[in-house]
Design a protein around this motif. Sequence first.
Motif, short mmCIF file in Angstrom:
data_model
loop_
_atom_site.label_atom_id
_atom_site.label_comp_id
_atom_site.label_asym_id
_atom_site.label_seq_id
_atom_site.Cartn_x
_atom_site.Cartn_y
_atom_site.Cartn_z
N ASP A 1 -30.11 -3.92 -18.79
CA ASP A 1 -30.38 -3.81 -17.35
C ASP A 1 -31.88 -3.66 -17.14
O ASP A 1 -32.50 -2.73 -17.65
N VAL B 1 -24.18 -5.99 -24.64
CA VAL B 1 -24.28 -6.56 -23.30
C VAL B 1 -25.76 -6.74 -22.97
O VAL B 1 -26.64 -6.14 -23.59
N LYS B 2 -26.02 -7.55 -21.97
CA LYS B 2 -27.40 -7.80 -21.57
C LYS B 2 -28.02 -6.53 -20.99
O LYS B 2 -27.39 -5.80 -20.23
N SER C 1 -36.53 -1.92 -19.52
CA SER C 1 -35.09 -2.16 -19.47
C SER C 1 -34.31 -0.96 -19.98
O SER C 1 -34.80 -0.18 -20.82
#
Length: 272
Positions: A82, A79-80, A72
């Motif tokens: 990617d 934020v989440k 990731s």
Amino acid sequence: MEKHQAVHSRKKALTGLSLLALSAFAITGCDQQPKPTENTEQAKSISTLTTQVSYKDRSMLRPGSQLIVTLSDVSKMDVKADIITQEVIDITQAPPFTVELTYDASKVNDKHRYSLSARIINKDKVLYTSTTNNDPFRESQLTGPYKIELSKVSVEKPDVTLTNTYWKAITINAQTVNVTTKEPFIQFDKDYRVNGFLGCNNFSGSYSTEQHTITLSQLASTKKMCSENMDQEAAMSNVLNNTSKWEITGESLKLKNNSGNTLATFNAVYFN
């Protein structure tokens, strides 16, 4: 003569149309051919990251367990992350587990931060997980795959109820219970009846509770004489006569005297 010229004109027209059709087909065919340059560039951007996942303890995984390895981009705060690539495999052997991650190298930026994580799940429950930050693009390894070590996830079990539970005796007066034929145990029924096994004889009686205090009364036992465990039976009887408090933590029960000293410990046992 005029008829011959008309036929000749039609032949020329048909020939012209056929040539146009062939030209159009040739042009279309050329447009559909793959562009070697684009395919070559795309192939260059695909890379493989070999990972080796393991855990220290020798626990056997339950059937149906899966390993999930994820790469990731964690550069953005709050934020989440990617996900660049992820692999999910069914576990059919003992660790270590080797997993090949294929990813688009063009998506990797030298200024970004990345995390390589892994976890083992079974029916949506996490059994093991990586607990350290692993950035394969910043940490160099001499040879071999990138190694990830997992930690076992501790699952706190809810407290078992006092009633309708088979409590197997583990210690009596801080001494480990010796089992020859049958283990000492105690059961508290929801109708305030108590029964169990002392080590040689069965016993029964009644009890009452208020918060974490308990009173055992009207205790009676069979009068069988045994060649073994009579001392342990006497100790178990003494525990029942002096118990005034109880405490349950998870699947363990402690019977205590009025001063709060532990007289005996028990574990919950389940039967299929």
